[in-house]
Scaffold this active site. Structure first.
Site, PDB file in Angstrom:
ATOM      1  CG  HIS A 194     -16.175 -78.099   9.155  1.00  0.00           C
ATOM      2  ND1 HIS A 194     -16.079 -79.463   9.309  1.00  0.00           N
ATOM      3  CD2 HIS A 194     -15.251 -77.563   9.990  1.00  0.00           C
ATOM      4  CE1 HIS A 194     -15.147 -79.737  10.191  1.00  0.00           C
ATOM      5  NE2 HIS A 194     -14.623 -78.615  10.632  1.00  0.00           N
TER       6      HIS A 194
ATOM      7  CG  HIS B 276     -17.093 -86.354 -27.771  1.00  0.00           C
ATOM      8  ND1 HIS B 276     -16.295 -86.263 -26.646  1.00  0.00           N
ATOM      9  CD2 HIS B 276     -16.254 -86.528 -28.810  1.00  0.00           C
ATOM     10  CE1 HIS B 276     -15.021 -86.373 -27.012  1.00  0.00           C
ATOM     11  NE2 HIS B 276     -14.974 -86.536 -28.309  1.00  0.00           N
TER      12      HIS B 276
ATOM     13  CG  HIS C  63     -19.233 -85.497 -31.334  1.00  0.00           C
ATOM     14  ND1 HIS C  63     -20.402 -85.407 -30.613  1.00  0.00           N
ATOM     15  CD2 HIS C  63     -18.603 -84.291 -31.182  1.00  0.00           C
ATOM     16  CE1 HIS C  63     -20.479 -84.207 -30.041  1.00  0.00           C
ATOM     17  NE2 HIS C  63     -19.407 -83.516 -30.370  1.00  0.00           N
TER      18      HIS C  63
ATOM     19  CB  SER D   7     -12.098 -81.952   9.788  1.00  0.00           C
ATOM     20  OG  SER D   7     -10.936 -81.346  10.300  1.00  0.00           O
TER      21      SER D   7
ATOM     22  CG  HIS E 109     -14.241 -83.080 -32.272  1.00  0.00           C
ATOM     23  ND1 HIS E 109     -15.447 -82.728 -31.730  1.00  0.00           N
ATOM     24  CD2 HIS E 109     -13.524 -83.604 -31.255  1.00  0.00           C
ATOM     25  CE1 HIS E 109     -15.458 -83.022 -30.438  1.00  0.00           C
ATOM     26  NE2 HIS E 109     -14.307 -83.561 -30.129  1.00  0.00           N
TER      27      HIS E 109
ATOM     28  CD  GLU F 194     -11.467 -80.922  -2.317  1.00  0.00           C
ATOM     29  OE1 GLU F 194     -11.107 -80.693  -3.494  1.00  0.00           O
ATOM     30  OE2 GLU F 194     -10.821 -80.537  -1.332  1.00  0.00           O
TER      31      GLU F 194
ATOM     32  N   GLY G 264      -9.700 -84.020 -24.377  1.00  0.00           N
ATOM     33  CA  GLY G 264     -10.521 -83.224 -23.470  1.00  0.00           C
ATOM     34  C   GLY G 264     -10.519 -83.817 -22.070  1.00  0.00           C
TER      35      GLY G 264
ATOM     36  CG  PHE H 120     -13.840 -77.433  -0.210  1.00  0.00           C
ATOM     37  CD1 PHE H 120     -13.619 -76.218  -0.843  1.00  0.00           C
ATOM     38  CD2 PHE H 120     -13.214 -77.663   0.999  1.00  0.00           C
ATOM     39  CE1 PHE H 120     -12.795 -75.252  -0.273  1.00  0.00           C
ATOM     40  CE2 PHE H 120     -12.375 -76.706   1.576  1.00  0.00           C
ATOM     41  CZ  PHE H 120     -12.164 -75.496   0.936  1.00  0.00           C
TER      42      PHE H 120
ATOM     43  CG  HIS I 246     -12.319 -72.703   4.367  1.00  0.00           C
ATOM     44  ND1 HIS I 246     -11.645 -71.873   3.515  1.00  0.00           N
ATOM     45  CD2 HIS I 246     -11.529 -73.798   4.519  1.00  0.00           C
ATOM     46  CE1 HIS I 246     -10.491 -72.432   3.181  1.00  0.00           C
ATOM     47  NE2 HIS I 246     -10.392 -73.593   3.768  1.00  0.00           N
TER      48      HIS I 246
ATOM     49  NE  ARG J 283     -16.620 -81.358  13.606  1.00  0.00           N
ATOM     50  CZ  ARG J 283     -15.333 -81.180  13.897  1.00  0.00           C
ATOM     51  NH1 ARG J 283     -14.401 -81.792  13.206  1.00  0.00           N
ATOM     52  NH2 ARG J 283     -14.980 -80.379  14.876  1.00  0.00           N
TER      53      ARG J 283
ATOM     54  N   PRO K 157     -19.611 -85.214 -19.895  1.00  0.00           N
ATOM     55  CG  PRO K 157     -20.907 -84.682 -18.050  1.00  0.00           C
ATOM     56  CD  PRO K 157     -20.708 -85.749 -19.085  1.00  0.00           C
ATOM     57  CG  LEU K 158     -15.030 -83.847 -22.344  1.00  0.00           C
ATOM     58  CD1 LEU K 158     -14.329 -82.885 -23.289  1.00  0.00           C
ATOM     59  CD2 LEU K 158     -15.008 -85.251 -22.913  1.00  0.00           C
TER      60      LEU K 158
END
Lengths: 670, 670
Positions: free
Chosen positions: A464, A75, A35, A387, A265, A414, A163, A440, A476, A360, A125-126
């Protein structure tokens, strides 16, 4: 400002910036990919930043109190390679620049952490860089609270593109930084109005300044080619008590015929275009040839921070010996001496009391002994603190009013949490852990992958971890997540079976290199490790928890909550005279890393093998059928569909993950 | 507005809304889990929406032109269950409400698409509903452009909470909706200031109205308990040509002692609290007992749309027979009759010409014959249109000025794109496909999982599917992604080996239920299917591409770009007299679904088996060691680490994925 004006009004600046531009053109041309336009467009901003603001010393890249520079728009990697080369980082030679994007070069297509000094994080990875930067800035504040402003006081600068700002993770980062009032975080937005597919306006009409302001940022704007305007904007941003975003209006691929186009670009490789661009720049030297006076000026920029670095070293030396040693320990990421004995004592007390406890909760109990002796831990949760059991006594909440706090309210973010934790680990001096529900991990997956790729010590407290979650239902309940995480190279997944294994898992997580995912239950589990062993058995990944009484006809291999089920199945089978070994396998990666002899001892050829895990079978065939196994004598008790909403005991029955089912499976294979 | 004022000023409204509140209290109490406070807080808004605005007819839930109602804050599931029950949806009986969160009930912990009519999408993973809704609204506009406003003209309403708005995917959705000027999308934000961990302010200071406005939305606010204010806000929002967000100020768990607290977010199960709350509401009936007059009033709301629905049916009947049939076909998701012959003709021409072509380009060529005969396809790319090859001739760009356009500039928003595609598929009448790089399936993963869980026909065009991507390096090279995607239940992953298999893969994707991930190469591949077969061989998941000459001593199993390598390895082995079969295995899921007899024919016991895939081994042991295999005669040639930055041919050499390496592996196992 256009090229002609810039040359006239700021000739010295222009020549330095243009050295970056032509290096990008030359390297992309040589690689025939990459680029060109971003480095060309942001060269002026970067030159001002490095020349006038960034606190660094190219001769000492690891100076702990350096400002951090993060190229979120990864990039545009030739921009940072050019900067590192010109300012005199030893390892970034011109040969490396010439070998841009070639096998083995430090100059990979996107900046890779660990390839060269001065690359603070892997980007490409943007959105990740800007989100990492939030963690860098939080780590700086946390460390400052522990060691004082004399030795910890630096900025985090980010160059981000459109981006980065369109990716959702950027919103999580912006929201977190705004709430945290990270005044020393400064984002330079490359506002060039162009993406790969065309103008930004074909996909977005967002007023970015209004958006950042809405989340509690200071916002500034400037002509990104006018060095005085850039300098003024950065100067103003540094004075704000809030995180700052500077919208830098730039022309992508400035000075070329591809300026302000999506063609600009990408890789500009046309000989005529390059020649014309060099002419527009008034650049007479050949490829990879920088005039000596420009090199000299850049080297001076690279050496500018030496005195400040020396002064910092002198200040560090004024701390007590103990404080200096502790600073060095935390920056190096060494575990405290007391840790090993502390974990052993905890394990002993658990084996003796043999509680029935969710892992946990066992994780919280372990943190309760780790956190007091490891002040570098910085915990948190994505709005599931109660939790995920991430908060231990006296940690306090990390926020703008209390930088000594050690638990972060990450909000329902997350991905932002995971990216920020990467930034903290990369910064050094902080050992981050963060919790959410196991399912998640999908939301955080791009950042988890980068933890692994960068080999950073980040601890993912994923609770969990199966249908044991119960009533919340299939959205979940993780089913495929263990397999999906185990598939990531260099990621350590540990699913402890009880409180003892949980303590061992934490010891591994905080003392080993690289990231760890802890898969923890919601539901209570019996203690299976009732005999105290000082040795950390989880370190071997799998071990014989209970051997067969008499002749060994079956081996049950289980993880986490299913070890209890395997033990109950063993009892059923032994009652029928079927000698059964139970292997607890908390970590497939760690077991795979053991030598053949150990693996053979745990999984000898011959007996029926049945795997038990409330998850999909993928990944299990290796342990059941390969490794001296036999597919005709191999079985698996687990899930082959999504879960369902119901009390968890009913789900285990419904999906047939029971001691009776395991015993029946064994008998069908004998 | 507080409870007392509401009761006094709007008694009828209050009683209807309170029926929703007590049903939530009762069901959560019975289940001893769930979320009471959100339905209690948003009952007033929902009552106004259903009573005065939502176009629906409970007796005909599948009316194609109904307004869509999406509960993005899915944890408040009792709100939608209560609404569906009270308005008279036949399948949502009081028994279902009583069985909230129990095994087999339609009333799962979170709303599950397919469990009951009126649940337009599965929600619970936060942010998904609002992002789905963008797709619903786009589908409505696309369908309207095809069939006219007489038969397609409806709104999409969303209830979203703070969690939805903190998740990054919401920013992608907001940005996309703002750019697309989706005026018939109305988001009702449950602005209650509370999350699980406490006040929103502990983790976020975002001015949400300013944030939405910054992305091109109209914004409104109202007291979410004042029915007149809610009505006025919705009325105003419907008039805006832009998407609208209404900030509804509400009290979570209103009327209970847990009001305005994080306790109120969860399950309120304390008997005294519930009794006190009923008293505050002036509610005298027992659990699950709704006074007859309230039921009657709600049923009237449920029947309110019947006349409008009948009028719509009459309007539909005025279309030509052909147009009606086409509308019915597209809504039903049936493939056009011409499709099969079209694909066969394409395959024949490819087998004859035997081009060397990247499968991403072959995908474009296939779309070039599908798109003209399937006007329901709506393609797009996350800013990689030219790389993903998703745009075919004459599609046009879908945007505010051209709703007949059929290609979406999604921007750098993989997650938002995937979620929007789920919404389109759920809406019906639209067959969405969208492209990005394979590695960025990580960014879209939560939405891909929901495609699978909801069994929606969404086609993921994932290009650059291995180290074959080359110079961009490890951040852009998928290594674990095939395994991670194959781990998701109900997801079909197809990795075609050449242009013929690519055509077959597309035929499967657009004619089968459920989602498909197409894994496509950047680099050119030889045509391996040089003999034309009318049958779709990919449908069987794996098949014998080339059998051994003479005695079969080895079976090479390969996918995608590695089939060519396997064929070359076969040639090397056969030259040494080692009879070698090559099995092309484009889809492990489809092969696993074949009967035992077919699988045995393809993979008979006996020969050495070597798998070849430029990816991690996880998932392969099933085909190498199980299924009549033998671990002593099984090998794999692929990746066991992240990739690197270099030209792709060098990477294949560097990582040892070559015909020579495959042949050597076979020989070492013979």
């Amino acid at each position: 400002m256009n090229i002609a004006d810039l040359r006239t009004r700021h000739p010295d600046h222009f020549r330095k910036a243009t050295a970056l531009r032509v290096l990008a053109l030359d390297a992309v041309k040589a690689a025939n990919s990459g680029h060109s336009g971003m480095p060309m467009g942001m060269a002026d901003v970067a030159t001002v930043l490095f020349e006038k603001h960034l606190k660094f010393d190219a001769s000492t890249p690891d100076w702990a109190d350096r400002d951090r520079f993060i190229l979120s728009a990864g990039h545009g990697s030739m921009l940072i390679y050019g900067l590192l080369h010109l300012t005199g980082y030893q390892d970034m030679t011109m040969d490396q620049i010439r070998n841009f994007r070639q096998l083995g070069a430090k100059t990979a297509g996107h900046p890779e952490f660990g390839h060269a000094k001065g690359i603070e994080t892997t980007t490409g990875p943007l959105g990740q860089g800007i989100a990492n930067a939030v963690g860098f800035a939080m780590a700086e504040q946390s460390l400052q609270a522990r060691f004082g402003k004399k030795v910890v006081d630096h900025h985090t600068y980010v160059i981000a593109g459109d981006g980065c700002l369109m990716e959702g993770v950027s919103q999580e980062a912006i929201g977190l930084a705004g709430k945290q009032q990270l005044g020393k975080l400064i984002v330079l937005w490359d506002n060039n109005g162009i993406t790969i597919d065309g103008k930004v306006s074909i996909s977005d009409v967002t007023d970015q300044m209004a958006r950042f302001e809405a989340s509690g940022w200071s916002v500034f704007s400037c002509d990104g080619h006018d060095p005085e305007a850039v300098d003024a904007a950065i100067t103003a941003a540094k004075k704000s008590p809030l995180p700052s975003m500077i919208a830098c209006s730039t022309h992508i691929a400035i000075g070329s015929s591809a300026q302000d186009t999506s063609k600009g670009h990408g890789a500009l490789t046309d000989d005529q275009l390059i020649a014309d661009t060099r002419a527009a720049y008034g650049w007479e030297n050949g490829p990879f040839d920088i005039p000596a006076d420009i090199v000299e000026s850049w080297r001076a920029t690279g050496a500018r921070g030496a005195a400040e670095r020396e002064a910092w070293e002198a200040r560090l030396a004024t701390l007590s010996g103990a404080k200096q040693a502790e600073f060095a320990r935390q920056i190096a990421g060494d575990a405290p001496k007391k840790l090993s004995a502390t974990i052993k004592a905890l394990k002993k007390s658990i084996s003796e009391a043999a509680p029935s406890v969710a892992t946990r909760k066992a994780s919280e109990n372990t943190l309760a002994v780790i956190n007091p002796i490891m002040p570098e831990t910085l915990g948190g949760s994505a709005d599931l603190t109660g939790s995920n059991n991430t908060l231990t006594k006296d940690l306090g909440t990390f926020d703008a009013d209390n930088r000594a706090g050690r638990h972060v309210s990450y909000g329902i973010r997350e991905h932002g949490m995971a990216s920020a934790m990467n930034g903290m680990a990369l910064h050094g001096g902080v050992l981050p852990y963060g919790g959410t529900f196991m399912v998640f991990t999908d939301y955080a997956r791009p950042a988890i992958r980068l933890s692994a790729l960068m080999n950073q010590r980040v601890v993912y407290v994923m609770t969990h971890d199966s249908i044991g979650l119960g009533e919340d239902g299939p959205t979940h309940q993780p089913v495929e997540h263990l397999a999906a995480l185990r598939a990531i190279p260099n990621l350590r997944v540990i699913r402890p079976a009880d409180a003892v294994e949980t303590a061992e898992a934490w010891e591994i997580a905080v003392t080993s290199e690289g990231p760890t995912v802890l898969a923890l239950t919601r539901q209570n589990l019996a203690t299976v490790r009732t005999e105290h062993k000082t040795k950390n058995l989880c370190e071997q990944g799998a071990y014989v928890l209970a051997d067969a009484d008499g002749k060994r006809r079956a081996i049950l291999i289980a993880t986490g909550s299913e070890v209890e089920i395997a033990m109950a199945a063993k009892a059923l089978l032994e009652a029928e005279g079927i000698g059964t070994r139970v292997v607890s396998m908390p970590s497939m990666e760690l077991f795979a890393a053991q030598d053949e002899a150990y693996r053979r001892r745990v999984l000898p050829a011959g007996p029926v093998r049945v795997g038990v895990e409330a998850a999909v079978q993928q990944g299990w065939d290796r342990w059941l059928c390969a490794e001296r196994g036999n597919w005709k004598k191999a079985g698996f008790v687990g899930m082959d569909s999504f879960g369902a909403s119901a009390p968890y005991q009913e789900l285990y029955q419904h999906f047939g993950i029971t001691a009776e089912a395991v015993a029946a499976k064994v008998k069908s294979l004998l």
